[in-house]
Design a protein around this motif. Structure first.
Motif, PDB file in Angstrom:
ATOM      1  N   GLY A  75      -0.490 -23.527 -32.166  1.00  0.00           N
ATOM      2  CA  GLY A  75       0.759 -24.251 -32.328  1.00  0.00           C
ATOM      3  C   GLY A  75       0.769 -25.079 -33.598  1.00  0.00           C
ATOM      4  O   GLY A  75       1.738 -25.070 -34.369  1.00  0.00           O
ATOM      5  N   ASP A  76      -0.316 -25.804 -33.857  1.00  0.00           N
ATOM      6  CA  ASP A  76      -0.414 -26.609 -35.077  1.00  0.00           C
ATOM      7  C   ASP A  76      -0.374 -25.725 -36.318  1.00  0.00           C
ATOM      8  O   ASP A  76       0.332 -26.000 -37.297  1.00  0.00           O
ATOM      9  N   TRP A  77      -1.167 -24.651 -36.282  1.00  0.00           N
ATOM     10  CA  TRP A  77      -1.336 -23.825 -37.474  1.00  0.00           C
ATOM     11  C   TRP A  77      -0.055 -23.081 -37.845  1.00  0.00           C
ATOM     12  O   TRP A  77       0.375 -23.086 -39.004  1.00  0.00           O
ATOM     13  N   GLU A  97      -3.283 -33.900 -45.729  1.00  0.00           N
ATOM     14  CA  GLU A  97      -1.834 -34.120 -45.748  1.00  0.00           C
ATOM     15  C   GLU A  97      -1.121 -33.529 -44.530  1.00  0.00           C
ATOM     16  O   GLU A  97      -0.086 -34.030 -44.108  1.00  0.00           O
ATOM     17  N   LEU A  98      -1.668 -32.468 -43.983  1.00  0.00           N
ATOM     18  CA  LEU A  98      -0.938 -31.676 -43.000  1.00  0.00           C
ATOM     19  C   LEU A  98      -1.358 -32.052 -41.587  1.00  0.00           C
ATOM     20  O   LEU A  98      -2.142 -31.383 -40.935  1.00  0.00           O
ATOM     21  N   ILE A  99      -0.819 -33.143 -41.083  1.00  0.00           N
ATOM     22  CA  ILE A  99      -1.188 -33.626 -39.756  1.00  0.00           C
ATOM     23  C   ILE A  99       0.016 -33.564 -38.830  1.00  0.00           C
ATOM     24  O   ILE A  99       1.127 -33.980 -39.188  1.00  0.00           O
ATOM     25  N   LEU A 117      -4.837 -30.411 -40.882  1.00  0.00           N
ATOM     26  CA  LEU A 117      -5.385 -29.066 -40.920  1.00  0.00           C
ATOM     27  C   LEU A 117      -6.125 -28.801 -42.219  1.00  0.00           C
ATOM     28  O   LEU A 117      -7.017 -27.948 -42.269  1.00  0.00           O
ATOM     29  N   ASP A 118      -5.763 -29.519 -43.271  1.00  0.00           N
ATOM     30  CA  ASP A 118      -6.296 -29.258 -44.605  1.00  0.00           C
ATOM     31  C   ASP A 118      -7.446 -30.204 -44.947  1.00  0.00           C
ATOM     32  O   ASP A 118      -7.590 -30.625 -46.095  1.00  0.00           O
ATOM     33  N   GLN A 162      -8.169 -25.950 -38.251  1.00  0.00           N
ATOM     34  CA  GLN A 162      -8.702 -26.121 -39.607  1.00  0.00           C
ATOM     35  C   GLN A 162      -9.361 -24.835 -40.107  1.00  0.00           C
ATOM     36  O   GLN A 162      -9.270 -24.493 -41.290  1.00  0.00           O
ATOM     37  N   THR A 163     -10.010 -24.117 -39.196  1.00  0.00           N
ATOM     38  CA  THR A 163     -10.623 -22.841 -39.576  1.00  0.00           C
ATOM     39  C   THR A 163      -9.549 -21.855 -40.028  1.00  0.00           C
ATOM     40  O   THR A 163      -9.709 -21.167 -41.049  1.00  0.00           O
ATOM     41  N   LEU A 164      -8.453 -21.785 -39.283  1.00  0.00           N
ATOM     42  CA  LEU A 164      -7.380 -20.873 -39.668  1.00  0.00           C
ATOM     43  C   LEU A 164      -6.711 -21.290 -40.971  1.00  0.00           C
ATOM     44  O   LEU A 164      -6.245 -20.433 -41.736  1.00  0.00           O
ATOM     45  N   TRP A 165      -6.668 -22.594 -41.240  1.00  0.00           N
ATOM     46  CA  TRP A 165      -6.087 -23.017 -42.525  1.00  0.00           C
ATOM     47  C   TRP A 165      -7.008 -22.605 -43.677  1.00  0.00           C
ATOM     48  O   TRP A 165      -6.526 -22.181 -44.737  1.00  0.00           O
TER      49      TRP A 165
END
Length: 507
Positions: A75-77, A97-99, A117-118, A162-165
């Motif tokens: 969902g986040d990603w 930045e991407l929270i 995520l970054d 974070q892994t997917l980002w």
């Protein structure tokens, strides 16, 4: 976002976030969780993942542990993948930045996620503080269960997001979305992070000819999901991280062989599965084998090294993990003695009666109490009347009469419920005929009993020739009891994750 099987409409409900005053004397200000796109996109993605990672009947198999964490992470990603792709959010060289939830957190106060995520591994940016228990920087697989001190799907989901980002940065938006989505369709039931790693690698073979293989492995290994990482399945709360890339072609390999038996009788087990956690996801080249009629198995093509989560399991038997070092020069012998759970549905146990609502369409019905999974369980209503919860029971019929040596229960709340919905007071009864029951045990569970099976002392004279077991939840674990309601999940719901029965078949 509640998403039952296909054909039953899902339901999304959004709520207000009540924030503390920004300055002395200011009022508490609500912010609408239905306003920001990142939260709405996140919730819609539960509909995608719960309709793609399913069993043969279309039920979601995203449990409450690793699989559930990925449900939150997707969902986040996907939310930020779309927002960045549309130019509505920017991913610059600045870390963190991407929270998720910046709007409802008035600029981001860490109320929903620890960091963005970054956030790369090892980052020292103030916006990538990690969690108090993990230290600063981006998260890795070894942080699973440690962000909050206990497994929790939103917190642990940050590892996967974070892994997917990282993966997206390596292969780009368009290919990343394709691979991540296709991987859900290829995934085994109740996947671990490593199962989904393998599914993404398989998706790359299917839709991309394997062209991104090295880039994908680089992203996974960088987050601790390398070649020698290990996890039994999506319910494993102790996965082992590793940062190794796959060995080069031609690396020497070894053989592992052994026998699987019943721990109580010593009888060899036919059809038991022995697998290397992280390399047993149902794809070509898996390191896994089934036992023959004599309980023997052989697995070949194993790269020499130490594997932390090699397991044996069989229908109705509990999974047994081991740490195994494999040599390329001589065969490695590993035997497994597995313990039979007579209540397990895979071994013939069956729920024959219960009261209260049936949440089977959400994967949380009465049969989930005997699925031998600590990731999902039986979810019901507490139904308080006059400050007293209405007892809820489930009756389990064993496949044969059993001389019981032990009954173990995990009382933990499940299906997304808060911890206070865990079973508190309980009644355990046994029966030799399914008609007349006797009290085998009464007691109370607390917070320390959550998250694992608890052996229950049984009254003398209640363990021989048992055909049925009746488990009754008498109250949830609401801090302070009913006077504390509303405000706790247990005010509405009451859950048990698992009940297991051990012993020998009666003569």
């Amino acid at each position: 976002m509640a998403t039952p099987v296909d054909g039953i409409p899902p339901r999304m409900q959004m709520f207000l976030f009540h924030q503390p005053p920004l300055a002395s004397g200011d009022p508490f200000l609500p912010s609408n969780g239905g306003d920001p796109a990142d939260i709405i996109y996140h919730e819609y993605l539960h509909g995608v993942s719960n309709r793609l990672v399913v069993d043969a009947l279309g039920n979601s198999t995203l449990g409450a542990l690793q699989a559930g964490a990925m449900g939150e992470a997707w969902g986040d990603w996907y939310a930020y993948d779309q927002l960045v792709a549309e130019g509505l959010e920017r991913d610059t060289a600045t870390d963190g930045e991407l929270i998720i939830g910046k709007y409802v957190e008035f600029g981001g106060q860490g109320l929903i996620r620890f960091e963005g995520l970054d956030c790369p591994v090892g980052s020292t940016a103030p916006a990538c503080p990690g969690s108090p228990l993990t230290g600063p920087g981006g998260f890795t697989y070894g942080d699973y269960g440690n962000l909050l001190g206990v497994p929790e799907v939103h917190a642990d989901g940050e590892i996967w997001a974070q892994t997917l980002w990282d993966l997206r940065k390596r292969v780009g938006h368009r290919l990343a979305v394709s691979l991540v989505t296709r991987a859900m369709e290829l995934s085994p039931n109740n996947p671990s992070f490593l199962d989904m790693r393998n599914s993404i690698l398989q998706a790359d073979q299917v839709v991309n000819g394997g062209k991104a293989h090295q880039k994908l492995w680089s992203a996974f290994a960088g987050r601790g999901m390398g070649y020698f990482a290990g996890s039994v399945d999506g319910d494993d709360i102790n996965p082992a991280e590793d940062f190794s890339l796959p060995p080069l072609p031609g690396t020497p390999t070894g053989v592992m062989t052994g026998t699987v038996t019943d721990a109580h009788t010593g009888v060899p087990l036919e059809g038991a599965l022995v697998g290397f956690g992280g390399h047993a996801s149902g794809f070509p080249g898996d390191l896994a084998a089934l036992t023959d009629a004599d309980g023997h198995y052989t697995i070949t093509g194993i790269v020499a090294g130490t594997y932390p989560r090699v397991f044996g399991r069989g229908p109705g038997y509990d999974t047994l993990p081991k740490i195994v070092s494999v040599s390329s020069s001589v065969p490695t012998t590993v035997d497994f003695a597995l313990r039979r759970d007579w209540a397990g549905s895979a071994g013939g146990g069956d729920v024959i009666d219960f009261n209260g609502p049936d949440f089977s369409s959400f994967g949380c019905g009465p049969p989930a109490i005997i699925d031998q999974s600590l990731g999902i369980g039986w979810n019901t209503k507490s139904d308080f009347v006059g400050g007293v919860a209405t007892p809820k029971f489930v009756v389990i019929r064993l496949p044969v009469p059993v001389n019981v040596s032990e009954i173990a229960v995990d009382p933990t709340a499940n299906c997304g419920d808060g911890g206070s919905a865990s079973t508190g007071d309980f009644l355990l009864e046994t029966s030799t005929d399914g008609v007349t029951y006797q009290t085998a045990a009464t007691g109370t569970f607390g917070v320390a009993n959550r998250g694992h099976l608890n052996s229950i002392p049984l009254n003398p004279g209640t363990t021989d020739n048992v055909q049925c077991v009746r488990w009754t939840e008498l109250s949830p674990q609401i801090p302070g009891g009913f006077p504390s309601c509303p405000g706790f999940a247990g005010c509405t719901l009451m859950d048990t994750t698992e009940l297991e029965v051990y012993g020998l078949a009666a003569e």
